[in-house]
Every structure is written in structure tokens, then in C-alpha cells.
Design a protein around this motif. Structure first.
Motif, short mmCIF file in Angstrom:
data_model
loop_
_atom_site.label_atom_id
_atom_site.label_comp_id
_atom_site.label_asym_id
_atom_site.label_seq_id
_atom_site.Cartn_x
_atom_site.Cartn_y
_atom_site.Cartn_z
N GLU A 13 0.86 -1.18 0.00
CA GLU A 13 0.00 0.00 0.00
C GLU A 13 0.90 1.23 0.00
O GLU A 13 2.08 1.12 0.31
N ASN A 41 -2.01 6.94 -1.10
CA ASN A 41 -3.29 6.29 -1.37
C ASN A 41 -4.14 6.20 -0.10
O ASN A 41 -5.35 6.44 -0.13
N LYS A 86 -5.64 9.57 0.49
CA LYS A 86 -6.75 9.83 -0.44
C LYS A 86 -8.02 9.14 0.04
O LYS A 86 -9.11 9.73 0.04
N GLU A 87 -7.88 7.88 0.43
CA GLU A 87 -9.08 7.13 0.86
C GLU A 87 -9.66 7.69 2.14
O GLU A 87 -10.88 7.71 2.33
#
Ligand code: SAH
Ligand code: SF4
Ligand code: F3S
Length: 375
Positions: free
Chosen positions: A212, A216, A219-220
Motif C-alpha cells: 500500500e 493512497n 486519499k481514501e
């Protein structure tokens, strides 16, 4: 029954004390007190980062000898980074016979067990590693801010630092577990700020399968609906990649405030510290941040008097601070930690010189803040 928790060290420890509070409340200690002489249990959650931090713990634990004599049923616990070191744990056991429970960072999830076992005698236990604890809850105590751990441990082995030895190797939490925790926090409607914690948040997810990335994850998190802001610490300059800077720039929910410890402005010292970046690379990142995120707050940590640091090399740190004009800095005198590479290096710097340098650096920072304030 009343409990007292005394916390030293970083935000990680502050947050872990929230776990200690939840465990204690679960087993019947229902009221927090700051007054040690009123408590039925006192927990010292310790830090080993510098000698000064350790000395304070020794002093404060030692001072409880009299209290314990008067109140035999009082339970005293020492846990955290200091007692994760075997020698220090043993020292506590021998030097302070009135301390009932001595455990390390990896034993914390089982605190309840040690408290019930104390009836049978003193407890000294040190695990050298452990799985991520997704079971114990937290009793949040930091007002409108909610801490969320995204990873534990550190792989970097900066040569001055004890953290990798007392917190183990990097372990990232599963993304779904983090997102679920944050959804729960947002749903409570009590917290305006969520602070993600890790010794090196930019390498989040590198140990997961599949891998991961921190950008990211950010962002989530930002896609979760609700009225909250996100902050995080700490970023390591060697891992603060463009994708992370871009996410900070583009997401309204992320607070524009980056803590980016430089430690030194001199390349030879950075090499000896095993920081894996140069002054030029660091300045590059700062420029990128300032171009993409105008008005971003930037703060840093510095260590002065690292072994063999000359006056000229210290001046490189001064000039870096003067060039960047941080919003705020922390400056520390190098403190040798037993077991680390730097503690064995020749050319340890005199305390008096370290003291002069730290004062000089802080005076410069004060002057910069005054000037920037005027602007
Ligand atoms: N993981 C973070 C912070 C770790 S500890 C990071 O990498 O930046 C917080 C700060 O304590 C460090 O940034 C460093 O400036 C300081 N520190 C760590 N070990 C030290 C030591 N042995 N002596 C003095 N300061 C130290
Ligand atoms: Fe210590 Fe370096 Fe890890 Fe930070 S990145 S915790 S300073 S070893
Ligand atoms: Fe101290 Fe442990 Fe944090 S040594 S700085 S409490 S990780």
C-alpha cells in the motif's frame, strides 16, 4: 477506584496511554486522578529517547517508595520504551522493589493479565515482538483531536536513535482497519482533527501484501464524509515522495503543516547519522513543498553535538535553519543511547559545547520567528 497514568515521550505514547486508560476502566478503575497519593494504581508510560527523559522517570518512580510503604495495596506499573530494554527493566526490578509490574512495549495489550497476576507476586515480563493489537479500545483524552496509529516500529536505524530497538521493525496496520477506525471516530461527531501516527508515516504499507502507499491511504481517508481535518507525523525526508506532496496540496481535508525533521544541515554528519539524504536533497523537498503548497507550515527537529560534529559543521545546521525559516523547530542536545551505533563512536562532543550550540540554534529560531512575524 482511582487510576493515575504518567506519560513521557512522543504522541505514540500519549495515544498508548489512552489504551492503558481503557484497559484500567474495563477492570474497575473508574476515575482518573492526577494526584499520585490518591490513586489505587499508578502507571508510568516511559520514554527512552534521551537521557533526560529517563532520569525524570527514575526520579519520579523512586519518589513513590514512601507512598507504597503507607499503602501496601497500591499497584505501581512501569511500562513503555524504557522498560522494553532488558537491562533497564532488570534495573527497575532490583532498584525499586516497590514497583509491582514491569513490562515492555509489546506486553501492553496484556496489561489486564499482569494486574490480576500481581496477587501472586511481582511481574517482570518482556516480549521482543508482538502482533498489532486490533482488540483493545482507546479512551480518547486529547480533546478535539483523535490519534490513529497507522504503523508501528521503525526500520531506519538512524545511528543515534533507540526507537528501532524498543519498538521493533516497521509494521503497518491493514488499510481497512484504519479506515474503519476513522469512520467510527467521524461518526462520534466529537473530533475535528484526526492525527495519523507512525515513526515514518511515508513508508506506510511497504510491508503489507499487497503493498500500500501512504498517498493512497490519505486519499481514501479524505473520501470519508464528514467535517474533520487530517494531520500526520512523522515524515522522513528520504521517503516524502511527490505523490504525498501532491495529495496534501489537493485535498482540503489535509492540514497544510508538515513536520520534516532534518536533524543536521551538514552532509558528513547526515551520513554518519544514516539519514540517507543530503542537505541539497532536503532543500529540494522544501522547495517542492513551498511551490506546490504555498503557506504550508513547515517544522523540524535538529540534533546538535552529534559525535565529531565540528563548529563549522554545526554552522551548516545554523545556515539551513536560516535559509528555510521554519515556522518552528525542536533542537536537542545529542544524548548517547546504549546499544546504538553512535554511542560507540569516537569523538563524543563535550556537554558544554552541546549546550552552547543548542542555545545558539534556538536563539536563531527565535530571531527568525520575530522577523517573520513582523512580515
Ligand atoms: N521518527 C521521528 C522522530 C523520532 S524521535 C523521526 O524520524 O523524525 C524525535 C526526535 O528526537 C528526533 O527527530 C530527533 O531529533 C530526537 N532524537 C532522537 N534520538 C536522539 C538522541 N539520541 N539524542 C538527542 N535527540 C534525539
Ligand atoms: Fe529514530 Fe530515525 Fe526511526 Fe525516526 S526514523 S524513529 S529518528 S531511527
Ligand atoms: Fe520515546 Fe518511545 Fe516515543 S522512546 S519518543 S516514547 S517511541
Amino acid at each position: 477506584m482511582k487510576y493515575c497514568i504518567v506519560t513521557y515521550g512522543c504522541q505514540m505514547n500519549v495515544h498508548e496511554s489512552e489504551k492503558i486508560a481503557a484497559i484500567l476502566e474495563k477492570i474497575g478503575y473508574n476515575e482518573f486522578t492526577e494526584k499520585r497519593d490518591e490513586a489505587d494504581i499508578i502507571v508510568f508510560n516511559t520514554c527512552a529517547i534521551r537521557e533526560g527523559a529517563e532520569d525524570r522517570v527514575f526520579g519520579n518512580v523512586g519518589a513513590l517508595k514512601k507512598l507504597k510503604k503507607q499503602r501496601k495495596d497500591l499497584i505501581i506499573v512501569v511500562c513503555g520504551c524504557m522498560t522494553q530494554k532488558e537491562e533497564t527493566a532488570k534495573l527497575f526490578y532490583q532498584k525499586f522493589p516497590f514497583v509491582d509490574i514491569i513490562i515492555g512495549t509489546f506486553n501492553l495489550p496484556q496489561l489486564e493479565h499482569y494486574i490480576s497476576a500481581v496477587k501472586t507476586g511481582r511481574q517482570l515480563d518482556l516480549k521482543t515482538e508482538g502482533d498489532i493489537d486490533e482488540v483493545n479500545p482507546y479512551k480518547r483524552t486529547s480533546g478535539e483531536n483523535a490519534w490513529v496509529n497507522i504503523m508501528y516500529g521503525c526500520n531506519n536505524f538512524c545511528t543515534y536513535c533507540i526507537v528501532p530497538y524498543v519498538r521493533g521493525r516497521e509494521k503497518s496496520r491493514k488499510k481497512e482497519n484504519i479506515l474503519n477506525e476513522i469512520r467510527g471516530i467521524v461518526a462520534e461527531n466529537k473530533y475535528k482533527k484526526i492525527t495519523l501516527l507512525g515513526q515514518n508515516v511515508n513508508s506506510y504499507g511497504q510491508d503489507l501484501e499487497p503493498k500500500e502507499s501512504f498517498s493512497n491511504l490519505l486519499k481514501e481517508i479524505c473520501q470519508i464524509e464528514g467535517d474533520f481535518k487530517i494531520w500526520f507525523m512523522t515524515s522522513h525526508p528520504k521517503d516524502l515522495t511527490d505523490d504525498v506532496i501532491d495529495v496534501i496540496a489537493s485535498e482540503d481535508k489535509i492540514i497544510k503543516d508538515i513536520h520534516l525533521p532534518a536533524q543536521s544541515g551538514n552532509n558528513r554528519i547526515l551520513g554518519l547519522m544514516n539519514r540517507k539524504y543530503t542537505r541539497e536533497k532536503y532543500l529540494d523537498i522544501i522547495n517542492k513543498i513551498r511551490t506546490k503548497i504555498p503557506n504550508c507550515r513547515i517544522t523540524s527537529d535538529f540534533i546538535v553535538g552529534f559525535p565529531t560534529e565540528t563548529e563549522e559543521e554545526f554552522e551548516d545546521t545554523m545556515s539551513l535553519v536560516d535559509t528555510i525559516k521554519y515556522d518552528s523547530i525542536f533542537a536537542f542536545m545529542y544524548s548517547p543511547r546504549i546499544g546504538t551505533v553512535a554511542s560507540k563512536m569516537e569523538g563524543q562532543v563535550d556537554e558544554k559545547i552541546k549546550n552552547e550550540r543548542v542555545n545558539k540554534l534556538l536563539a536563531l529560531e527565535k530571531k527568525i520567528q520575530k522577523e517573520e512575524g513582523k512580515k
